[in-house]
Design a protein around this motif. Structure first.
Motif, PDB file in Angstrom:
ATOM      1  N   SER A 239       1.175  -1.728   0.157  1.00 34.07           N
ATOM      2  CA  SER A 239      -0.108   0.114   0.191  1.00 34.07           C
ATOM      3  C   SER A 239       1.074   1.401  -0.315  1.00 34.07           C
ATOM      4  O   SER A 239       1.960   1.330   0.571  1.00 34.07           O
ATOM      5  CB  SER A 239      -0.837   0.160   0.955  1.00 34.07           C
ATOM      6  N   MET A 240       0.471   2.562  -0.864  1.00 31.56           N
ATOM      7  CA  MET A 240       1.132   3.617  -0.906  1.00 31.56           C
ATOM      8  C   MET A 240      -0.260   4.389  -0.747  1.00 31.56           C
ATOM      9  O   MET A 240      -0.697   5.022  -1.849  1.00 31.56           O
ATOM     10  CB  MET A 240       1.833   3.410  -2.442  1.00 31.56           C
TER      11      MET A 240
ATOM     12  N   PRO B 203      -2.299  14.451   1.700  1.00 34.47           N
ATOM     13  CA  PRO B 203      -1.757  15.768   1.216  1.00 34.47           C
ATOM     14  C   PRO B 203      -1.607  16.879   2.282  1.00 34.47           C
ATOM     15  O   PRO B 203      -1.446  18.521   1.828  1.00 34.47           O
ATOM     16  CB  PRO B 203      -3.438  16.285   0.454  1.00 34.47           C
ATOM     17  N   ASN B 204      -1.690  16.831   3.053  1.00 37.15           N
ATOM     18  CA  ASN B 204      -1.266  18.115   4.219  1.00 37.15           C
ATOM     19  C   ASN B 204       0.631  18.419   4.252  1.00 37.15           C
ATOM     20  O   ASN B 204       0.794  19.377   4.539  1.00 37.15           O
ATOM     21  CB  ASN B 204      -1.567  16.932   5.812  1.00 37.15           C
ATOM     22  N   HIS B 205       1.005  17.486   4.108  1.00 43.40           N
ATOM     23  CA  HIS B 205       2.218  17.571   4.516  1.00 43.40           C
ATOM     24  C   HIS B 205       3.376  17.265   2.542  1.00 43.40           C
ATOM     25  O   HIS B 205       4.387  17.305   2.669  1.00 43.40           O
ATOM     26  CB  HIS B 205       3.867  16.428   5.498  1.00 43.40           C
ATOM     27  N   ASP B 206       2.491  17.242   1.741  1.00 38.40           N
ATOM     28  CA  ASP B 206       2.799  16.584   0.028  1.00 38.40           C
ATOM     29  C   ASP B 206       3.812  15.186   0.456  1.00 38.40           C
ATOM     30  O   ASP B 206       5.399  15.397   0.155  1.00 38.40           O
ATOM     31  CB  ASP B 206       3.729  17.995  -0.148  1.00 38.40           C
ATOM     32  N   LEU B 207       3.552  14.737   1.022  1.00 37.37           N
ATOM     33  CA  LEU B 207       4.645  13.072   1.895  1.00 37.37           C
ATOM     34  C   LEU B 207       4.096  12.290   1.296  1.00 37.37           C
ATOM     35  O   LEU B 207       2.678  11.293   0.760  1.00 37.37           O
ATOM     36  CB  LEU B 207       5.032  13.508   2.933  1.00 37.37           C
ATOM     37  N   ILE B 208       4.101  10.736   0.217  1.00 45.91           N
ATOM     38  CA  ILE B 208       4.187   9.789   0.224  1.00 45.91           C
ATOM     39  C   ILE B 208       4.395   8.957   1.617  1.00 45.91           C
ATOM     40  O   ILE B 208       5.256   8.460   1.034  1.00 45.91           O
ATOM     41  CB  ILE B 208       3.989   9.074  -1.354  1.00 45.91           C
ATOM     42  N   TYR B 209       3.340   7.529   1.058  1.00 41.08           N
ATOM     43  CA  TYR B 209       4.206   6.893   2.675  1.00 41.08           C
ATOM     44  C   TYR B 209       4.078   5.640   1.596  1.00 41.08           C
ATOM     45  O   TYR B 209       2.815   4.989   1.328  1.00 41.08           O
ATOM     46  CB  TYR B 209       2.908   7.033   4.114  1.00 41.08           C
ATOM     47  N   LEU B 210       5.019   4.668   2.108  1.00 39.16           N
ATOM     48  CA  LEU B 210       4.706   3.371   1.518  1.00 39.16           C
ATOM     49  C   LEU B 210       4.754   2.237   2.533  1.00 39.16           C
ATOM     50  O   LEU B 210       6.016   2.489   3.555  1.00 39.16           O
ATOM     51  CB  LEU B 210       6.470   3.363   0.657  1.00 39.16           C
ATOM     52  N   LEU B 211       4.705   1.581   2.655  1.00 43.40           N
ATOM     53  CA  LEU B 211       4.439   0.772   3.732  1.00 43.40           C
ATOM     54  C   LEU B 211       4.731  -0.864   3.783  1.00 43.40           C
ATOM     55  O   LEU B 211       3.788  -2.056   3.067  1.00 43.40           O
ATOM     56  CB  LEU B 211       2.780   0.280   4.543  1.00 43.40           C
ATOM     57  N   GLY B 212       5.592  -1.028   4.008  1.00 44.29           N
ATOM     58  CA  GLY B 212       6.663  -2.588   3.675  1.00 44.29           C
ATOM     59  C   GLY B 212       6.815  -3.503   4.724  1.00 44.29           C
ATOM     60  O   GLY B 212       7.130  -4.972   5.196  1.00 44.29           O
ATOM     61  N   GLY B 213       6.466  -2.868   6.300  1.00 48.81           N
ATOM     62  CA  GLY B 213       6.079  -4.275   7.014  1.00 48.81           C
ATOM     63  C   GLY B 213       7.506  -4.190   6.853  1.00 48.81           C
ATOM     64  O   GLY B 213       8.607  -3.755   7.248  1.00 48.81           O
TER      65      GLY B 213
END
Length: 667
Positions: free
Chosen positions: A616-617, A621-631
């Motif tokens: 899941s990625m 929008p609050n911080h213009d960041l993208i999170y990539l969850l690899g566990g």
């Protein structure tokens, strides 16, 4: 059903009339599953709708073509005979078409210039179910042979190996049970379709006899005629004893029948006195309205979803390798006495041979891949500037992520990702694209086995699941979900299908409705989103993005250069028309594609390792960041759009998160 009134004509038959226009209803819209009159049809001009005349013609001619094709194949000993048969079929179909055009009154006459549309759900689903059933039976029989091989091996080892026999047979036996369920489901779907076909055949045959038309049905020899409808009575049948009839209704009897039949028409004929028996008394009042009503009722209750857990088992079979030398030394080295390998059907014969030669080596490589240490590319700790930006944000932002153990973890973005594990259990597998955030709520639709028909709503404020229910007329895994910013969440289900089914969930009424179909697609929809009132979807293995207009249900395709979608393992959008794709296969890269400019831009990527699962990625929008969850297996990352850089975060994660969904919630 569309608004309608019933009235009786001079023949005593019920006529369905439109409540709005008080004229007969003789059309059906396949997209909306609504019955229409001719004056209603302009409202559906961009939809796929059909007239009852065409429905009857297409069903009957389709059955006739299938029958004649079988006759052509049976008599194809010489080229001359085959050519004559095909020519004869063309002449027969033209005669039949003329017969159908003339078999009713003026309200059912087909214009000579009208082209018959064979692409309707009855014909399509009938053939799809037959293909699926045939494939299931072939798989079932192949699995039975594999099972017998395993059984014979363990019988040779006698009582000493009984417990081990169960251990090795269990994989195949479970697959047999899965396939048996699929066969039983297909037969259940078959019955209403065959009933519609028999009703149409009976109606046309009766009208032809009453009008003394010299049609195909009466004029051609019996050897070339499509079978008449076999109608059962309450009396005993001399040709079948009770045992044979009972067996023909059982699943094993159906399997034998499918295996013995080479075509759909042969299968229907062979079971006309059992599975598909027809009570003639119920056919006496058949007319166009009843046929149209049968089609409507079938479509209204129709649910053919190949997206089931056992569908995965139809894409492989087993090879049982028995090592006799090791068997002789079974007490010293039992684990090497037998091996059961899954072999994908899609592989070529050459690939199968190569896999036989180095199967063990491939397994070792896969294990090494799982055990190897992840190599990070330009990944470092979050810089102080970004940490300050996160902590100083006046809005409360949470990263809500799930794992394969059914746990929900809430990370407080404002407090350096302070974690809170919630004691809530639900199946999160195959929801990486099925999560939608609206206000304080996180919606999750479908999932793996046990959750395919369910949806849940989690409240970030109260930390509870405040809504959990079944999805009406929607079912599946890897259902892509997106919010239109108004009252509906759109659900796109294309997993293991040749088309994408679009359904909608009303967040106010909590009701579902089927909305549209997208044909010629590529399996599961990995990402869907709204941008400028258009619905965009990215399908697995595709080289294009589908743009769909919900207002007129029209679509067009946007080509994407390269194999980014095919090799992508994580997808997200930023709400600005940009799609971010992280390719985590053997060609690692991170790209951004803009649906307006239609350009691909290569960015820095995070993980230098082949990942065989979807992650899941999500975009913040609050911080213009993208999170990539690899566990715990692949670690977790933050991407700064501004700095084009990746950073590690939440390094103490101990959960497995691939296949599982994640959401950003702003309060």
């Amino acid at each position: 059903m569309n608004g309608s009134n019933d009235c009786i004509n001079n023949s005593g038959n019920t006529i369905i009339k439109c409540k709005n226009h008080t004229i007969p209803i003789d059309l059906i819209c396949y997209d909306c599953v609504l019955l229409l009159c001719s004056q209603c049809s302009p409202l559906h001009r961009n939809h796929h709708f059909d007239h009852v005349r065409n429905i009857k013609s297409s069903i009957y001619l389709n059955q006739k073509n299938n029958y004649n094709l079988k006759r052509c194949n049976d008599n194809s000993n010489t080229t001359t005979n085959s050519s004559n048969t095909v020519d004869n079929n063309d002449q027969q179909n033209q005669t039949l078409n003329n017969s159908i055009n003339n078999n009713n009154n003026n309200n059912s006459i087909i214009n000579n210039n009208e082209t018959i549309d064979f692409n309707n759900p009855i014909n399509n689903n009938l053939q799809t179910l037959w293909d699926s059933l045939k494939s299931s039976v072939e798989t079932f029989n192949a699995l039975k042979l594999d099972e017998e091989d395993v059984s014979q091996h363990f019988r040779d080892l006698h009582q000493y190996l009984i417990t081990q026999e169960y251990k090795y047979k269990q994989q195949i036996t479970n697959d047999i049970d899965f396939v048996r369920e699929k066969i039983e489901s297909d037969i259940k779907q078959f019955k209403p379709l065959v009933n519609i076909v028999n009703t149409v055949k009976y109606d046309i045959s009766t009208n032809n006899n009453n009008n003394n038309n010299n049609t195909l049905i009466n004029s051609n020899s019996n050897s070339n005629n499509i079978d008449e409808v076999d109608c059962t009575t309450t009396g005993d049948e001399d040709q079948n004893d009770d045992g044979d009839i009972t067996y023909s209704y059982q699943t094993d009897g159906v399997i034998d029948s499918v295996a013995a039949c080479s075509t759909l028409s042969e299968f229907m004929s062979a079971n006309s006195q059992s599975l598909f028996s027809v009570d003639k008394t119920k056919l006496e009042n058949v007319n166009d309205d009843s046929i149209l009503d049968s089609v409507y009722r079938y479509l209204d209750g129709y649910r053919f979803d190949a997206v089931t857990e056992f569908e995965k088992h139809l894409k492989h079979y087993y090879k049982v390798d028995i090592n006799q030398i090791q068997t002789n030394k079974i007490k010293q080295n039992f684990e090497k006495s037998i091996q059961i390998k899954r072999i994908n059907k899609v592989k070529t014969e050459q690939e199968k041979e190569e896999e036989d030669e180095d199967g063990e080596q491939q397994q070792q490589q896969q294990q090494l891949l799982k055990d190897q240490t992840i190599s990070k590319v330009k990944v470092k700790k979050i810089p102080a500037a970004i940490n300050n930006q996160l902590s100083e944000n006046k809005k409360q932002v949470y990263l809500v992520t799930t794992d394969k153990n059914g746990q929900i973890t809430k990370l407080d973005v404002n407090k350096n990702y302070q974690e809170e594990h919630l004691p809530l259990q639900f199946n999160n597998v195959n929801t990486f694209n099925s999560v939608v955030t609206i206000g304080e709520h996180v919606y999750v639709f479908g999932g793996a086995e046990g959750s395919k028909k369910q949806f849940k709503r989690f409240s970030v404020k109260t930390n509870i699941i405040d809504l959990e229910a079944d999805m009406s007329r929607v079912e599946g895994e890897r259902i892509s979900a997106c919010y239109n910013g108004k009252n509906h969440i759109y659900l796109l289900n294309g997993n293991k299908k040749s088309h994408v089914e679009i359904s909608r969930y009303d967040i106010e009424t909590n009701k579902f409705d089927r909305f549209a179909f997208l044909n010629n697609t590529h399996e599961a929809v990995l990402l869907s989103f709204f941008y400028q009132d258009m619905l965009y979807s990215v399908c697995r293995g595709a080289t294009k993005i589908i743009r769909f207009n919900p207002n007129n249900k029209q679509r067009d395709d946007i080509s994407v250069d390269g194999d980014h979608i095919e090799n992508g393992s994580a997808f997200c959008t930023d709400g600005k028309g940009n799609i971010y794709i992280h390719c985590l296969t053997d060609q690692q890269r991170f790209v951004r594609f803009n649906v307006i400019e239609r350009k691909v831009e290569t960015l820095n990527h995070a993980i230098n390792m082949e990942i065989l699962f979807y992650l899941s990625m999500v975009y913040d929008p609050n911080h213009d960041l993208i999170y990539l969850l690899g566990g715990k297996e692949y670690q977790n990352y933050i991407y700064s759009v501004k700095h084009n850089s990746w950073y590690n975060f939440y390094s103490k994660d101990e959960s497995t998160r691939y296949w599982c969904g994640t959401a950003i919630v702003t309060l």
